[in-house]
Design an enzyme around this catalytic site. Structure first.
Site, PDB file in Angstrom:
ATOM      1  N   LYS A  54     -26.461   2.547 -42.766  1.00  0.00           N
ATOM      2  CA  LYS A  54     -26.753   3.871 -43.338  1.00  0.00           C
ATOM      3  C   LYS A  54     -27.609   4.696 -42.382  1.00  0.00           C
ATOM      4  O   LYS A  54     -27.382   5.899 -42.210  1.00  0.00           O
ATOM      5  CB  LYS A  54     -27.463   3.721 -44.681  1.00  0.00           C
ATOM      6  CG  LYS A  54     -26.589   3.179 -45.791  1.00  0.00           C
ATOM      7  CD  LYS A  54     -27.418   2.928 -47.049  1.00  0.00           C
ATOM      8  CE  LYS A  54     -26.601   2.324 -48.166  1.00  0.00           C
ATOM      9  NZ  LYS A  54     -27.412   2.055 -49.381  1.00  0.00           N
ATOM     10  N   ALA A  73     -32.274   2.796 -46.653  1.00  0.00           N
ATOM     11  CA  ALA A  73     -32.602   1.582 -47.398  1.00  0.00           C
ATOM     12  C   ALA A  73     -31.402   1.148 -48.216  1.00  0.00           C
ATOM     13  O   ALA A  73     -30.505   1.937 -48.512  1.00  0.00           O
ATOM     14  CB  ALA A  73     -33.796   1.834 -48.318  1.00  0.00           C
ATOM     15  N   ASP A  74     -31.407  -0.123 -48.575  1.00  0.00           N
ATOM     16  CA  ASP A  74     -30.418  -0.649 -49.502  1.00  0.00           C
ATOM     17  C   ASP A  74     -31.106  -1.676 -50.380  1.00  0.00           C
ATOM     18  O   ASP A  74     -31.921  -2.467 -49.899  1.00  0.00           O
ATOM     19  CB  ASP A  74     -29.236  -1.291 -48.773  1.00  0.00           C
ATOM     20  CG  ASP A  74     -28.115  -1.591 -49.745  1.00  0.00           C
ATOM     21  OD1 ASP A  74     -27.443  -0.627 -50.180  1.00  0.00           O
ATOM     22  OD2 ASP A  74     -27.932  -2.767 -50.118  1.00  0.00           O
ATOM     23  N   THR A  75     -30.792  -1.641 -51.667  1.00  0.00           N
ATOM     24  CA  THR A  75     -31.418  -2.544 -52.623  1.00  0.00           C
ATOM     25  C   THR A  75     -30.342  -3.301 -53.389  1.00  0.00           C
ATOM     26  O   THR A  75     -29.335  -2.710 -53.788  1.00  0.00           O
ATOM     27  CB  THR A  75     -32.309  -1.756 -53.605  1.00  0.00           C
ATOM     28  OG1 THR A  75     -33.320  -1.080 -52.851  1.00  0.00           O
ATOM     29  CG2 THR A  75     -32.970  -2.666 -54.616  1.00  0.00           C
TER      30      THR A  75
END
Length: 194
Positions: A54, A73-75
């Site tokens: 991203k 970010a990635d969660t």
């Protein structure tokens, strides 16, 4: 925004609120990409890869070599090795809540910051849910809150009613771990307390 300190490669309103909370000037850029998990990819590698992808996509969209650093970010909500995405409908949301109810799951938040160099960090939190009745799951779906949330719940909203215990980062469970984010921002000269 004139002279942002940072470009945020995310459409998440929660990530925007968290950056605003720590006083960082930023501009949002879009970075859509395929979020499919690769064969054999463990959940930690998955969130770190997506955060970096991203950020790279955001950097490519920004174009200019002199642009501010790009943060992404990635969660992921993880039960054992299973990653729970956003529920497609009421039935899937209820199934997710049944899976989470009465047990502990992990929430992984990978972050990436690009400023000519690639920096990454990972936040791992453990969240224990209380038992959740079918009536509560149905009523929760009706709030509209679980529809666009990984794991089908929002800890910063009514989903907090199900959380019996949290070990780790509250902001990480929301989608942007502020401790790790501030540490990376400091490395590129962005002072969150300025």
């Amino acid at each position: 925004m004139a002279n942002p300190s940072l470009l945020l490669a995310s459409k998440s309103p929660r990530r925007r609120l968290l950056l605003e909370q720590i006083g960082v000037r930023f501009e949002v850029i879009d970075s859509d990409l395929d979020e499919a998990r690769l064969p054999g990819e463990d959940p930690e590698s998955y969130v770190l890869r997506l955060a970096l992808d991203k950020a790279r996509a955001g950097r490519a969209q920004a174009g200019s070599p002199g642009c501010p650093p790009v943060l992404a970010a990635d969660t992921a909500v993880v039960v054992e090795d299973r990653i729970l995405g956003k529920p497609r409908d009421r039935r899937e949301a209820a199934a997710m809540l049944r899976l989470l109810a009465g047990r502990t799951h992990r929430v992984l938040s990978g972050i990436a910051l690009l400023d000519g160099r690639e920096r990454q960090d990972l936040s791992v939190s453990e969240v224990r849910f209380r038992a959740v009745s079918a009536r509560e799951a149905d009523a929760y779906w009706e709030t509209g809150e679980p529809a666009d949330k990984a794991g089908g719940y929002a800890i910063q909203g009514r989903g907090a009613l199900f959380v019996a215990d949290l070990r780790g980062s509250y902001s990480g469970v929301m989608g942007l771990p502020l401790f790790e984010t501030a540490r990376l921002l400091t490395e590129v000269g962005i002072d969150c307390l300025a």
